[in-house]
Scaffold this motif. Structure first.
Motif, short mmCIF file in Angstrom:
data_model
loop_
_atom_site.label_atom_id
_atom_site.label_comp_id
_atom_site.label_asym_id
_atom_site.label_seq_id
_atom_site.Cartn_x
_atom_site.Cartn_y
_atom_site.Cartn_z
N UNK A 1 0.63 -0.99 0.04
CA UNK A 1 0.09 0.54 0.24
C UNK A 1 1.03 1.25 -0.50
N UNK A 2 2.14 1.14 0.40
CA UNK A 2 3.82 2.63 0.50
C UNK A 2 3.23 2.79 -0.94
N UNK A 3 2.81 1.84 -2.29
CA UNK A 3 3.63 2.31 -3.79
C UNK A 3 3.23 3.67 -4.28
N UNK A 4 4.01 4.44 -4.71
CA UNK A 4 3.42 5.65 -5.24
C UNK A 4 2.30 5.57 -5.97
N UNK A 5 2.29 4.23 -6.34
CA UNK A 5 1.21 3.93 -8.07
C UNK A 5 -0.15 3.89 -7.59
#
Length: 492
Positions: A134-138
């Motif tokens: 969930x911490x992905x920028x995308x």
């Protein structure tokens, strides 16, 4: 051939060599599935159809001319932490949103030499820091088994792509469980090799003494095929071991389960957060191995309570050092109109890094700062040695050690886990990285919500063949690894 995505790696290689289908047909099949289904899963950050089809055509030419290798023409997805020449490598971060590497990571280069066809790059927690993707920028990747749940992390895109049958296998990396935990959450097999077994050259660093690349696939056999490509010494990586890699496929039946001593750490099965259904499925899988001839031996791993605090000092400290290079000067994100150098540093890093990455950098910088270095970082390194010795003592009386891969099944996207709660979820995986040992996840059933449960087997140094062999034989006697999520059954 509408069911090409249901074939194992062995079946794919046989089909290609016997010209039942071409690499182009196979690649087009997967690209169509990605185009049709990945909008709901969001496993890919970058899809590379033109390059994939060009590689597939080259593979078909090699197959026709008789110059092909075993895996020539087989598609693969790469975690977006491996540098790829001419293709974006983002590490899931705004900081590297538009970074195109001028070279290939060794793992990618070896894949090209083996004739693998790159379908694209898959999503991950930003700089591999996280357990949910969930911490992905995308944006968050979804778990194919339940699209409102996380696939695990940080290799969540790799796990989701394979579990949704958008790629036959994928590369992942594991710094504290980032192959094994998403494999567990998505019902896959995932191997974290011994530290130094797979080259880290061109793999964007999170914590250099802990990071290790490995394969993620449906079965131990499929993982063995990819390990044959990934493993081996690399002069470009100073931590790569000068030790010849095994033929993991040839060794799949080399270890006898009959007589295998499996260590059961009593501390692991009394952890407060261990879900009752996860515990039950893991115990059922151990009973099955016992029926196959293995012996279960209760052991003590007395350092268990030290795992989380030790890891979350060492890993952030190394992250603080590794990520200091992202300062807006040479490459990566740069803030607009900085007034001076200090402003450039501050705003580029504040705007380019997400919350979890910033949190770990701050923890690590604090642990390394004057006055705290000896009290925290040096002490953590001493405890790390004690954790390693704890495992080595256990291996004097057992061949492998069994544990859950995670204390729970996949949780819902957006579940309000505070950081400490999320870190505690790594209790079963992080010690393996601290000690540099190999470990594997195998799917062993489901909870009442039909979410996958994983068994972790931990081996002594260089025992990847043994781990793959034990899981392969378990998978010959069970069918958990063949179960598919509903979205994987859909036609593209």
């Amino acid at each position: 051939m509408t069911d090409l995505h249901r074939l194992s790696i062995r079946e794919i290689t046989e089909g290609l060599s016997q010209a039942k289908f071409s690499s182009r047909e196979l690649t087009e099949h997967y690209l169509k599935r990605i185009a049709t289904l990945d909008g709901r899963v969001q496993s890919f950050v970058t899809v590379t159809p033109e390059q994939a089809l060009a590689q597939a055509d080259a593979a078909d030419a090699a197959l026709k001319s008789g110059t092909a290798g075993i895996l020539t023409g087989v598609p693969i997805a790469h975690k977006d932490i491996f540098c790829t020449s001419g293709i974006k490598t983002t590490a899931g971060s705004k900081m590297l949103e538009n970074f195109i590497s001028p070279y290939d990571a060794t793992v990618v280069a070896k894949g090209k030499v083996a004739g693998l066809v790159t379908l694209g790059k898959v999503n991950m927690d930003e700089f591999a820091m996280g357990s949910t993707s969930e911490s992905s920028y995308f944006g968050a990747t979804k778990n194919p088994w339940a699209l409102d749940h996380v696939p695990g992390g940080s290799s969540g895109g790799s796990a989701a792509a394979v579990a949704a049958d958008l790629a036959p296998f994928a590369t992942g990396t594991d710094t504290g469980g980032s192959i094994r935990q998403p494999a567990s959450f998505c019902g896959l097999t995932g191997l974290k090799p011994t530290y130094g077994r797979v080259s880290r050259f061109g793999m964007i660093a999170y914590a250099s003494s802990l990071d290790q690349g490995g394969p993620m696939a449906r079965s131990a056999e499929d993982c063995a095929y990819l390990m044959n490509v990934m493993a081996g010494h690399d002069a470009k990586d100073s931590t790569s071991i000068e030790k010849e890699a095994d033929d993991y496929v040839a060794n799949l039946n080399a270890t006898a389960v009959k007589g295998l001593r499996i260590g059961i750490p009593k501390q692991y099965f009394n952890v407060a957060g261990l879900d009752a259904e996860v515990k039950a499925r893991v115990e059922e899988s151990l009973k099955k191995l016992q029926e196959m001839g293995a012996t279960l031996v209760e052991i003590d791993l007395n350092m268990t309570e030290s795992y989380v605090p030790t890891y979350y000092l060492i890993a952030p400290a190394e992250a603080s050092s590794n990520l200091s290079r992202y300062d807006g000067v040479r490459y990566g994100y740069r803030c607009e109109n900085p007034v001076d150098l200090t402003d450039l540093y501050k705003r580029s890093r504040s705007e380019g890094f997400g919350a979890e990455v910033q949190r770990r950098i701050l923890i690590g910088t604090y642990a390394l700062s004057a006055g705290y270095y000896d009290a925290y970082y040096v002490k953590a390194q001493k405890v790390r040695r004690l954790i390693q010795q704890d495992f080595l003592k256990a291996f004097e009386s057992v061949d492998v050690i069994a544990a859950p891969s995670a204390p729970t099944t996949a949780y819902k996207i957006g579940a309000s886990l505070d950081p400490v709660e999320m870190y505690l979820g790594d209790i079963y995986t992080i010690a393996v990285n601290l000690a540099g040992l190999p470990a594997i996840n195998a799917p062993v059933g489901f909870d009442q919500d039909n979410l996958p449960v994983g068994l972790q087997l931990i081996g002594n140094y260089w025992s990847e063949s043994q781990l793959l062999s034990v899981v392969h034989q378990y998978q010959q006697a069970t069918d958990w690894h063949t179960q598919r999520a509903a979205i994987a059954e859909e036609k593209a």
